[in-house]
Enzyme design. Structure first.
Site, PDB file in Angstrom:
ATOM      1  CB  CYS A 154     -19.666   5.497 -17.991  1.00  0.00           C
ATOM      2  SG  CYS A 154     -19.206   4.048 -17.010  1.00  0.00           S
ATOM      3  CG  HIS A 203     -18.125   0.683 -27.450  1.00  0.00           C
ATOM      4  ND1 HIS A 203     -17.548   0.276 -26.271  1.00  0.00           N
ATOM      5  CD2 HIS A 203     -18.984   1.679 -27.125  1.00  0.00           C
ATOM      6  CE1 HIS A 203     -18.056   0.991 -25.269  1.00  0.00           C
ATOM      7  NE2 HIS A 203     -18.930   1.851 -25.765  1.00  0.00           N
ATOM      8  CD  GLU A 238     -14.461   1.278 -19.502  1.00  0.00           C
ATOM      9  OE1 GLU A 238     -14.902   2.419 -19.717  1.00  0.00           O
ATOM     10  OE2 GLU A 238     -14.765   0.597 -18.499  1.00  0.00           O
ATOM     11  CB  CYS A 254     -17.369  -1.523 -20.209  1.00  0.00           C
ATOM     12  SG  CYS A 254     -17.689  -0.118 -21.301  1.00  0.00           S
ATOM     13  N   GLY A 266     -19.990  -0.961 -23.314  1.00  0.00           N
ATOM     14  CA  GLY A 266     -19.284  -2.020 -24.029  1.00  0.00           C
ATOM     15  C   GLY A 266     -20.108  -3.288 -24.151  1.00  0.00           C
TER      16      GLY A 266
END
Length: 273
Positions: free
Chosen positions: A74, A159, A208, A217, A220
């Site tokens: 993360c 992703h 998510e 994110c 992301g």
């Protein structure tokens, strides 16, 4: 009942419960995550982060989604992690190594912000993983009878990036879960919906896996930057506007992604579980 001390933090509104587990940790971390991350009955957070010793780095970070599932990486979380260990005196290093399920990450404190070397993006479909071979760029994917063009990247976690005309108009609560659990993604997926504002500027919303729509994110935003370059929509440096704030992303000449953004402590407390 056990009393757990915690710290609440956020990076661009992507919020975390942080537990210092350098000496010990509760049993059943998945269950603890589900309790603490509840917004009405717990502390409230997108994810739970634990700080643990590591034999191969300065620290180890474990990440649990609000549904209790452990995930690899993360970006916003590791910025909060780095800010916590420095400001709480666990290290005097402003640049450190953090062991994660996605490998060793290297956050660096830069004033009030934290820069993270996110590593090289993984582009081979089977390694992301998705149900396709080779690089997955503008790949047709049918969802509820509608065909979308998706570009897939792993930044240590999977992703799926879609470019749209108006990201604010999306019904993400309906659309997001359909991408997250699509059979094309064997480990589920984080879905990013991006609106290009210019060659160095993108607006983004993210769904998510295991957490739902979050305000930001970091992995992301990194994936969106990679997808923008791969599809010819953007350059290799950009500002990504998220609901909770902005992240600066650079796909550098060494092929590594560098992400810079804020990390803030909100409050400390304890809770009986």
């Amino acid at each position: 009942m056990t009393e757990i001390k915690f710290t609440k933090m956020h990076g661009c509104g992507n919020d975390f419960v942080v537990l210092d587990c350098m000496d010990s940790q509760p049993a059943d971390m998945a269950g603890i995550a589900r309790i603490l991350c509840q917004r009405r009955f717990g502390v409230g957070a997108d994810q739970l982060l634990t700080i643990k010793p590591s034999d191969s780095a300065d620290f180890r970070m474990e990440i649990y989604n609000a549904d209790g599932g452990e995930v690899e990486m993360c970006g916003n979380g590791i910025r909060c992690f780095a800010k916590y260990v420095y400001e709480h005196g666990l290290t005097r290093k402003r640049e450190m190594e953090v062991d994660t399920l996605a490998g060793i990450m290297r956050p660096r404190l830069k004033g009030d912000h934290v820069e993270v070397d996110m590593g090289q993006p993984v582009l081979d479909g089977r390694d992301i993983p998705v149900d396709a071979d080779g690089i997955v760029v503008d790949h047709p994917l049918a969802v509820d009878g509608i065909e979308y063009a998706v570009t897939c990247v792993s930044m240590g976690n999977p992703h799926c990036v879609l470019f749209v005309e108006d990201v604010a108009a999306l019904d993400l609560s309906n659309l997001g879960p359909r991408f997250e659990t699509h059979t094309f993604f064997p480990n589920r997926v984080n879905a990013e919906f991006a609106q290009v504002l210019g060659p160095d500027e993108v607006r983004m919303r993210v769904w998510e896996r295991g957490a739902g729509e979050t305000w930001a994110c970091g992995t992301g935003a990194s994936a969106v930057a990679v997808a923008g370059v791969l599809t010819g929509r953007t350059g290799k440096e950009m500002t990504v506007h998220l609901i909770g704030g902005d992240l600066e992303i650079c796909w550098a000449d060494d092929e590594r992604i560098y992400m810079t953004g804020p990390a803030k402590e909100v409050f400390q407390g304890s809770i009986r579980v």
